[in-house]
Design an enzyme around this catalytic site. Structure first.
Site, PDB file in Angstrom:
ATOM      1  CE1 TYR A 248      -2.764  -3.237   0.444  1.00  0.00           C
ATOM      2  CE2 TYR A 248      -3.109  -2.705   2.742  1.00  0.00           C
ATOM      3  CZ  TYR A 248      -3.313  -3.543   1.669  1.00  0.00           C
ATOM      4  OH  TYR A 248      -4.064  -4.682   1.822  1.00  0.00           O
TER       5      TYR A 248
ATOM      6  N   PRO B 147     -14.854  -6.757   2.306  1.00  0.00           N
ATOM      7  CG  PRO B 147     -14.885  -5.792   4.423  1.00  0.00           C
ATOM      8  CD  PRO B 147     -14.065  -5.870   3.182  1.00  0.00           C
TER       9      PRO B 147
ATOM     10  CB  THR C 205     -21.834  -0.911  -0.908  1.00  0.00           C
ATOM     11  OG1 THR C 205     -20.620  -1.074  -1.666  1.00  0.00           O
ATOM     12  CG2 THR C 205     -21.591  -1.362   0.529  1.00  0.00           C
TER      13      THR C 205
END
Length: 280
Positions: free
Chosen positions: A55, A202, A207
């Site tokens: 990252y 997750p 969504t």
């Protein structure tokens, strides 16, 4: 074969962690906003924050150190190694060579400003290096006191079984959510063995879908689809520790509120039937 090493004593953690991958590491004001999100996560009781060398090639680890050091006593920082950055014409690639793993562990210690990593996960198994060499190296670093607990990421059930003959596996971090259950067999193996399962991604794509059972249950509970997805994960297994990530304090607070959301047996069953697990 050398027996697995004995890890440090377990540390109690909350049921919901925080994935720091989406926190921007750009200059101000983005960096200031990212630091505020990380600090708010801890204020709200998050006890595990997930990061990785990948990252930002260390920038995410440095951001967390800037935001949270000195760390609260109950906070676990989980990081990952095993992916080499691009160099010249070479793209990013798996690298499980012992020398690279040792180098990355030392750099993670420096970036996070700690003497021992709370949880170190192998980001990906390098198919070009024997698993015993990769995990044996990390086990030796654990024995030397540089790592408290060891985990794995994106593995199969067979790889987990092999890994457990080499190290004591504290966690597994695989992609898993209510609509994507490719790693159902891995989750079941972790549940049986009492190994923490940290599902990444997750809540997505739950969504972003409409007209689904997830949306229906969310309407019934007056909750968001992300909250319903997280509640299903928490109900799925006692060793489940989702790590939803966001760069928004509002979304962070919404996600963490899912720990108090309770699904009825009927709602849980309807969500479970929303997708069918694939072998893996």
């Amino acid at each position: 074969m050398t027996s697995p090493s004995v890890p440090a004593d377990p540390i109690p953690v909350g049921r919901l962690g925080f994935g720091a991958m989406h926190l921007p590491t750009a200059p101000e004001p983005d960096r200031r906003a990212a630091i505020a999100v990380a600090r708010r996560a801890v204020e709200l009781g998050v006890t595990l924050i997930d990061t990785a060398h990948l990252y930002g090639w260390g920038a995410n680890e440095e951001l967390l150190a800037a935001a949270l050091y000195p760390y609260p006593e109950n906070l676990i920082l989980a990081t990952k190694v095993g992916v080499a950055p691009p160099r010249g014409d070479r793209e990013a690639a798996f690298d499980g060579s012992p020398a690279f793993l040792r180098e990355q562990v030392d750099e993670a210690l420096r970036r996070l400003r700690v003497d021992r990593l709370d949880l170190l996960q192998l980001h990906r198994i390098d198919p070009a290096v024997p698993l015993a060499d990769q995990l044996g190296t990390l086990r030796d670093l654990q024995t030397a006191g540089k790592i408290a607990h060891l985990g794995l990421s994106e593995i199969t059930a067979a790889q987990l079984a092999e890994a457990r003959t080499i190290i004591t596996v504290a966690s597994v971090q695989n992609r898993y959510n209510v609509l994507d259950r490719e790693h159902e067999t891995v989750l079941d193996a972790c549940t049986e063995a009492g190994i923490a399962f940290l599902p990444w991604r997750p809540v997505h794509p739950a969504t972003t879908t409409t007209g689904t059972e997830i949306a229906a249950v969310a309407a019934e509970l007056g909750a968001t689809q992300a909250q319903v997805s997280l509640a299903w994960l928490l109900a799925r297994s006692p060793i489940m520790l989702p790590i939803p990530g966001t760069a928004s304090i509002t979304h962070l607070e919404e996600n963490l509120a899912a720990e108090g959301l309770r699904l009825s047996p009927d709602q849980y069953d309807r969500l479970t039937a929303a997708a069918f697990p694939r072998a893996g």
